[in-house]
Design a protein around this motif. Structure first.
Motif, PDB file in Angstrom:
ATOM      1  N   GLN A   1       0.839  -1.195   0.000  1.00  0.00           N
ATOM      2  CA  GLN A   1       0.000   0.000   0.000  1.00  0.00           C
ATOM      3  C   GLN A   1       0.877   1.249   0.000  1.00  0.00           C
ATOM      4  OE1 GLN A   1      -2.472   1.195   3.578  1.00  0.00           O
ATOM      5  NE2 GLN A   1      -4.104   0.580   2.174  1.00  0.00           N
TER       6      GLN A   1
ATOM      7  N   ILE B   1       1.252   5.571   0.118  1.00  0.00           N
ATOM      8  CA  ILE B   1       0.642   6.752   0.717  1.00  0.00           C
ATOM      9  C   ILE B   1       1.091   7.984  -0.058  1.00  0.00           C
ATOM     10  CG2 ILE B   1       0.482   8.158   2.820  1.00  0.00           C
ATOM     11  CD1 ILE B   1      -0.751   5.393   3.123  1.00  0.00           C
TER      12      ILE B   1
ATOM     13  N   THR C   1      -0.090  12.357  -1.358  1.00  0.00           N
ATOM     14  CA  THR C   1      -0.890  13.558  -1.144  1.00  0.00           C
ATOM     15  C   THR C   1      -0.863  14.401  -2.418  1.00  0.00           C
ATOM     16  OG1 THR C   1      -1.328  15.406   0.376  1.00  0.00           O
ATOM     17  CG2 THR C   1       0.970  14.958  -0.173  1.00  0.00           C
TER      18      THR C   1
ATOM     19  N   VAL D   1       6.140  10.875   1.590  1.00  0.00           N
ATOM     20  CA  VAL D   1       5.085  10.165   0.841  1.00  0.00           C
ATOM     21  C   VAL D   1       5.715   9.239  -0.193  1.00  0.00           C
ATOM     22  CG1 VAL D   1       3.370  11.992   1.127  1.00  0.00           C
ATOM     23  CG2 VAL D   1       4.866  11.999  -0.883  1.00  0.00           C
TER      24      VAL D   1
ATOM     25  N   GLU E   1      -8.250   3.125  -5.223  1.00  0.00           N
ATOM     26  CA  GLU E   1      -7.639   4.278  -4.556  1.00  0.00           C
ATOM     27  C   GLU E   1      -8.648   4.886  -3.591  1.00  0.00           C
ATOM     28  OE1 GLU E   1      -5.589   6.978  -7.145  1.00  0.00           O
ATOM     29  OE2 GLU E   1      -5.801   8.687  -5.780  1.00  0.00           O
TER      30      GLU E   1
ATOM     31  N   ILE F   1      -3.542   5.101  -1.140  1.00  0.00           N
ATOM     32  CA  ILE F   1      -4.221   5.992  -0.195  1.00  0.00           C
ATOM     33  C   ILE F   1      -3.706   7.406  -0.433  1.00  0.00           C
ATOM     34  CG2 ILE F   1      -4.720   6.514   2.224  1.00  0.00           C
ATOM     35  CD1 ILE F   1      -5.750   3.782   1.438  1.00  0.00           C
ATOM     36  N   CYS F   2      -4.593   8.289  -0.869  1.00  0.00           N
ATOM     37  CA  CYS F   2      -4.196   9.674  -1.156  1.00  0.00           C
ATOM     38  C   CYS F   2      -4.854  10.618  -0.153  1.00  0.00           C
ATOM     39  CB  CYS F   2      -4.613  10.070  -2.570  1.00  0.00           C
ATOM     40  SG  CYS F   2      -4.153  11.763  -2.994  1.00  0.00           S
ATOM     41  N   PHE F   3      -4.032  11.369   0.563  1.00  0.00           N
ATOM     42  CA  PHE F   3      -4.561  12.374   1.484  1.00  0.00           C
ATOM     43  C   PHE F   3      -4.841  13.634   0.673  1.00  0.00           C
ATOM     44  CE2 PHE F   3      -2.597   9.284   4.122  1.00  0.00           C
ATOM     45  CZ  PHE F   3      -3.467   9.202   5.191  1.00  0.00           C
TER      46      PHE F   3
ATOM     47  N   ILE G   1      -1.215  12.034   7.733  1.00  0.00           N
ATOM     48  CA  ILE G   1      -0.438  10.811   7.514  1.00  0.00           C
ATOM     49  C   ILE G   1      -0.009  10.203   8.847  1.00  0.00           C
ATOM     50  CG2 ILE G   1       1.749   9.942   6.596  1.00  0.00           C
ATOM     51  CD1 ILE G   1       1.358  11.979   4.277  1.00  0.00           C
TER      52      ILE G   1
ATOM     53  N   PHE H   1      -3.032   8.439  10.396  1.00  0.00           N
ATOM     54  CA  PHE H   1      -3.317   7.192   9.680  1.00  0.00           C
ATOM     55  C   PHE H   1      -2.247   6.144   9.983  1.00  0.00           C
ATOM     56  CE2 PHE H   1      -3.245   4.511   5.814  1.00  0.00           C
ATOM     57  CZ  PHE H   1      -4.562   4.074   5.821  1.00  0.00           C
ATOM     58  N   SER H   2      -1.004   6.569  10.087  1.00  0.00           N
ATOM     59  CA  SER H   2       0.079   5.634  10.376  1.00  0.00           C
ATOM     60  C   SER H   2      -0.084   5.014  11.752  1.00  0.00           C
ATOM     61  CB  SER H   2       1.436   6.347  10.289  1.00  0.00           C
ATOM     62  OG  SER H   2       1.658   6.810   8.982  1.00  0.00           O
TER      63      SER H   2
ATOM     64  N   THR I   1      -2.542   2.257  11.223  1.00  0.00           N
ATOM     65  CA  THR I   1      -2.020   1.091  10.500  1.00  0.00           C
ATOM     66  C   THR I   1      -0.998   0.346  11.341  1.00  0.00           C
ATOM     67  OG1 THR I   1      -0.427   2.543   9.405  1.00  0.00           O
ATOM     68  CG2 THR I   1      -2.429   2.035   8.203  1.00  0.00           C
TER      69      THR I   1
END
Length: 215
Positions: free
Chosen positions: A7, A9, A11, A31, A153, A190-192, A204, A207-208, A211
């Motif tokens: 996956q 990551i 932006t 990123v 996505e 995964i796009c912020f 990020i 989210f990290s 995860t």
């Protein structure tokens, strides 16, 4: 280009005032990819990208930075011209995001394998590859559960009241987790989708933490 095995990551290219390269450069340390936002296709946009292609490619060589492209949102002719431009570039592009619009059926028949259709607040169109925007889902039409398997996505951000594209918050993250369940960890991109450098970093990090806790 094939999708990454893990996956990734990323932006947007609109974090600070400046060009595509200037935004990619400032975000590249934290990123895997940059979403190049190309909401229309005009001579100024094309000229800027031509002038920066080599510098954008240099970030791939130095930092393994990848790219996605948000194709124009105004009409299918601009979509086709932008798509052809990026196909001929040497950029490492892992996905193209497209809004539903008049004329997409013919375009997708020819190019659908590396294009994912995004759910809008007012419209959701089925395609084999989809982009799930959590803000559009929370503030507009609800994304069908039966479409979750087609998500390539995710556009992630914070949503408060009627406002989206804010930095990610726990309430929105919980909404995402509850809706997608275990599928979230297998969605490749995964796009912020935020438009401020501090919001991108803080999103990020939040989210990290999720995860890492799940991992």
């Amino acid at each position: 280009m094939k999708l990454p095995k893990k996956q990734v990551i990323g932006t947007t290219s609109w974090l600070v005032p400046g060009t595509y390269y200037e935004n990619a450069l400032i975000a590249s340390p934290f990123v895997d990819f940059i979403e190049l936002l190309v909401y229309t296709w005009d001579e100024d946009t094309k000229a800027l990208l031509i002038s920066e292609i080599e510098k954008l490619n240099s970030l791939t060589e130095k930092n393994n930075l990848l790219y996605t492209v948000h194709l124009p949102t105004d009409n299918i002719i601009n979509v086709e011209m932008a798509y052809d431009f990026f196909l001929k570039s040497n950029l490492k592009i892992i996905n193209y995001v497209l809004h539903p619009m008049e004329g997409i059926e013919k375009f997708l028949l020819k190019n659908g394998k590396n294009v994912s259709l995004e759910n809008l607040k007012e419209e959701i169109v089925y395609h084999e590859n989809l982009t799930f925007d959590i803000g559009h889902h929370m503030l507009g039409k609800k994304f069908p559960k039966s479409y979750i398997k087609n998500i390539r996505e995710v556009h992630l951000m914070g949503v408060i009241g009627e406002e989206d594209h804010l930095k990610l918050n726990e309430a929105t993250l919980n909404e995402l987790i509850n809706f997608l369940g275990e599928r979230l960890t297998s969605i490749p991109i995964i796009c912020f989708e935020v438009f401020n450098i501090d919001d991108a970093v803080e999103s990020i990090l939040l989210f990290s933490r999720y995860t890492n806790k799940e991992g």
